[in-house]
Scaffold this motif. Structure first.
Motif, PDB file in Angstrom:
ATOM      1  N   GLY A 139      -5.776   1.085   2.512  1.00 12.65           N
ATOM      2  CA  GLY A 139      -5.218   0.351   1.385  1.00 12.65           C
ATOM      3  C   GLY A 139      -4.171  -0.649   1.810  1.00 12.65           C
ATOM      4  O   GLY A 139      -4.128  -1.780   1.302  1.00 12.65           O
ATOM      5  N   ARG A 140      -3.347  -0.261   2.751  1.00 18.01           N
ATOM      6  CA  ARG A 140      -2.290  -1.169   3.216  1.00 18.01           C
ATOM      7  C   ARG A 140      -2.893  -2.413   3.873  1.00 18.01           C
ATOM      8  O   ARG A 140      -2.399  -3.531   3.674  1.00 18.01           O
ATOM      9  CB  ARG A 140      -1.378  -0.434   4.207  1.00 18.01           C
ATOM     10  CG  ARG A 140      -0.564   0.682   3.552  1.00 18.01           C
ATOM     11  CD  ARG A 140       0.336   1.372   4.566  1.00 18.01           C
ATOM     12  NE  ARG A 140       1.143   2.430   3.935  1.00 18.01           N
ATOM     13  CZ  ARG A 140       2.138   3.069   4.535  1.00 18.01           C
ATOM     14  NH1 ARG A 140       2.441   2.767   5.799  1.00 18.01           N
ATOM     15  NH2 ARG A 140       2.816   4.006   3.904  1.00 18.01           N
ATOM     16  N   PHE A 141      -3.965  -2.224   4.648  1.00 17.16           N
ATOM     17  CA  PHE A 141      -4.599  -3.377   5.288  1.00 17.16           C
ATOM     18  C   PHE A 141      -5.169  -4.325   4.230  1.00 17.16           C
ATOM     19  O   PHE A 141      -4.970  -5.548   4.309  1.00 17.16           O
ATOM     20  CB  PHE A 141      -5.716  -2.922   6.226  1.00 17.16           C
ATOM     21  CG  PHE A 141      -6.477  -4.062   6.847  1.00 17.16           C
ATOM     22  CD1 PHE A 141      -5.963  -4.741   7.943  1.00 17.16           C
ATOM     23  CD2 PHE A 141      -7.692  -4.472   6.326  1.00 17.16           C
ATOM     24  CE1 PHE A 141      -6.651  -5.811   8.506  1.00 17.16           C
ATOM     25  CE2 PHE A 141      -8.386  -5.538   6.881  1.00 17.16           C
ATOM     26  CZ  PHE A 141      -7.864  -6.208   7.976  1.00 17.16           C
ATOM     27  N   VAL A 142      -5.881  -3.791   3.262  1.00 15.15           N
ATOM     28  CA  VAL A 142      -6.476  -4.633   2.226  1.00 15.15           C
ATOM     29  C   VAL A 142      -5.403  -5.411   1.479  1.00 15.15           C
ATOM     30  O   VAL A 142      -5.544  -6.610   1.210  1.00 15.15           O
ATOM     31  CB  VAL A 142      -7.312  -3.771   1.252  1.00 15.15           C
ATOM     32  CG1 VAL A 142      -7.766  -4.601   0.054  1.00 15.15           C
ATOM     33  CG2 VAL A 142      -8.524  -3.180   1.971  1.00 15.15           C
ATOM     34  N   PRO A 195       4.379  -5.576   0.400  1.00 13.31           N
ATOM     35  CA  PRO A 195       4.339  -4.143   0.705  1.00 13.31           C
ATOM     36  C   PRO A 195       5.362  -3.319  -0.068  1.00 13.31           C
ATOM     37  O   PRO A 195       5.070  -2.194  -0.491  1.00 13.31           O
ATOM     38  CB  PRO A 195       4.607  -4.087   2.216  1.00 13.31           C
ATOM     39  CG  PRO A 195       4.167  -5.422   2.723  1.00 13.31           C
ATOM     40  CD  PRO A 195       4.511  -6.393   1.622  1.00 13.31           C
ATOM     41  N   SER A 196       6.554  -3.863  -0.254  1.00 16.18           N
ATOM     42  CA  SER A 196       7.596  -3.098  -0.936  1.00 16.18           C
ATOM     43  C   SER A 196       7.235  -2.798  -2.385  1.00 16.18           C
ATOM     44  O   SER A 196       7.739  -1.849  -2.973  1.00 16.18           O
ATOM     45  CB  SER A 196       8.932  -3.855  -0.876  1.00 16.18           C
ATOM     46  OG  SER A 196       8.868  -5.059  -1.632  1.00 16.18           O
ATOM     47  N   ASP A 234      -0.756   4.095  -1.448  1.00 14.39           N
ATOM     48  CA  ASP A 234      -0.799   5.312  -0.643  1.00 14.39           C
ATOM     49  C   ASP A 234      -1.267   6.505  -1.486  1.00 14.39           C
ATOM     50  O   ASP A 234      -2.045   7.349  -1.016  1.00 14.39           O
ATOM     51  CB  ASP A 234       0.573   5.616  -0.052  1.00 14.39           C
ATOM     52  CG  ASP A 234       0.958   4.662   1.078  1.00 14.39           C
ATOM     53  OD1 ASP A 234       0.097   3.875   1.520  1.00 14.39           O
ATOM     54  OD2 ASP A 234       2.138   4.715   1.506  1.00 14.39           O
ATOM     55  N   ALA A 235      -0.764   6.599  -2.709  1.00 12.85           N
ATOM     56  CA  ALA A 235      -1.143   7.713  -3.581  1.00 12.85           C
ATOM     57  C   ALA A 235      -2.639   7.673  -3.899  1.00 12.85           C
ATOM     58  O   ALA A 235      -3.330   8.701  -3.843  1.00 12.85           O
ATOM     59  CB  ALA A 235      -0.323   7.676  -4.870  1.00 12.85           C
ATOM     60  N   LEU A 274       0.416  -4.271 -10.488  1.00 11.61           N
ATOM     61  CA  LEU A 274       1.423  -4.742  -9.535  1.00 11.61           C
ATOM     62  C   LEU A 274       0.881  -5.804  -8.589  1.00 11.61           C
ATOM     63  O   LEU A 274       1.653  -6.451  -7.879  1.00 11.61           O
ATOM     64  CB  LEU A 274       1.948  -3.568  -8.698  1.00 11.61           C
ATOM     65  CG  LEU A 274       2.630  -2.424  -9.462  1.00 11.61           C
ATOM     66  CD1 LEU A 274       2.964  -1.288  -8.502  1.00 11.61           C
ATOM     67  CD2 LEU A 274       3.884  -2.918 -10.162  1.00 11.61           C
ATOM     68  N   ILE A 275      -0.431  -5.974  -8.590  1.00  7.18           N
ATOM     69  CA  ILE A 275      -1.083  -6.860  -7.619  1.00  7.18           C
ATOM     70  C   ILE A 275      -1.225  -8.266  -8.187  1.00  7.18           C
ATOM     71  O   ILE A 275      -1.654  -8.461  -9.322  1.00  7.18           O
ATOM     72  CB  ILE A 275      -2.467  -6.286  -7.243  1.00  7.18           C
ATOM     73  CG1 ILE A 275      -2.276  -4.996  -6.442  1.00  7.18           C
ATOM     74  CG2 ILE A 275      -3.296  -7.289  -6.453  1.00  7.18           C
ATOM     75  CD1 ILE A 275      -3.552  -4.261  -6.162  1.00  7.18           C
TER      76      ILE A 275
END
Length: 293
Positions: A133-136, A144-145, A152-153, A227-228
């Protein structure tokens, strides 16, 4: 059996993104970002196939995973699965961190086949799922913040859900059990019960408890689509989240040892569409340039 396996590509099973339980870079994702995500997937798939290969010793698996890492970081060697990802990372100025963390998860799989408790399982998910998920999100330029915690959840929930769906197969074919020993013991269940054709009442209680904990993770991540900034990514994640909620609720009643947990393609698509539409209705107007592209 493994004598001819020289690189990670030699260990490939032929499984691709269309065989996964959840969409991988569906056409909701903008074409300019799909290539990077698919390159990441193919690299990770190579490592996963090494970790799951029945003909390789744990030591040989570690060697091959280390070679995959070295090829990505330029320390030596090469592999056909590496170059596309290296090009994408270089073009975007992104570090290889997330891909390397996934290799750490595969090293765990090579060495470890049992998990003591929920915290230990979530630690595994930190390396086996959260980097995806972080990579995408990083590929899409998200902050990220603002988005990593919710991502992550959701990613941990997807990983646990996959573990529950595949628990019988993982035990029978790999002698690998992700279901925490503490949870099994609490309900009077044993690892050996995973080899049965149908789950015992004790094992069904284990599945229900873990499904409830997975639903709690999905609840923690439910705000992520809002949030995106990138609309298309927001809709992709909303669809995946809706699918995960429906499938996890199904595990409150279904037995993954004897019943198919995943729906057919038509029902799958309708469920995903519900997630997309609900997000479109709730999503606030975004002023960031290009957010709706």
């Amino acid at each position: 059996m493994s004598a001819g396996l020289q690189t990670a590509t030699d260990a490939r099973t032929g499984k691709g993104q269309h065989d996964e339980n959840f969409p991988v870079a569906s056409h909701l994702i903008h074409p300019r970002n799909r290539g990077a995500i698919l390159a990441f997937y193919n690299y990770v798939r190579a490592g996963d196939d090494v970790a799951d290969h029945a003909g390789l010793s744990p030591e040989r698996k570690i060697e091959m995973l280390d070679a995959l890492a070295d090829a990505l970081t330029g320390k030596g060697g090469t592999d056909p699965s590496v170059e596309p990802l290296r090009r994408e990372l270089d073009a975007r100025g992104l570090p290889p961190t997330h891909a390397l963390e996934l290799l750490d998860a595969f090293r765990m799989d090579a060495r470890k086949s049992r998990y003591a408790d929920w915290d230990e399982l979530i630690h595994y998910c930190r390396y086996s799922a959260m980097p995806v998920g972080r990579f995408v999100l990083d590929v899409h330029g998200e902050d990220p913040s603002r988005v990593w915690a919710s991502s992550d959840a959701i990613c941990a929930a997807l990983q646990v859900l996959n573990h529950l769906q595949d628990c019988g197969k993982d035990f029978r074919t790999l002698d690998r059990v992700y279901i925490p020993a503490e949870t099994l013991a609490r309900h009077g269940a044993t690892v050996e019960m995973l080899g049965a054709e149908r789950a015992s009442p004790e094992l069904r209680a284990v599945f229900r408890e873990l499904a409830e904990r997975t639903l709690a993770l999905l609840d923690d991540g439910k705000g992520l689509p809002g949030l995106i900034d990138d609309l298309r990514l927001s809709l992709e994640i909303a669809a995946i989240h809706r699918l995960a909620v429906v499938l996890t609720r199904g595990l409150l009643e279904r037995d993954p040892l004897s019943e198919k947990v995943h729906h057919g393609k038509a029902a799958f698509a309708l469920t995903a569409l519900g997630g997309v539409l609900s997000t479109l209705v709730r999503r606030p107007f975004r002023s960031r340039a290009g957010a709706a592209q």
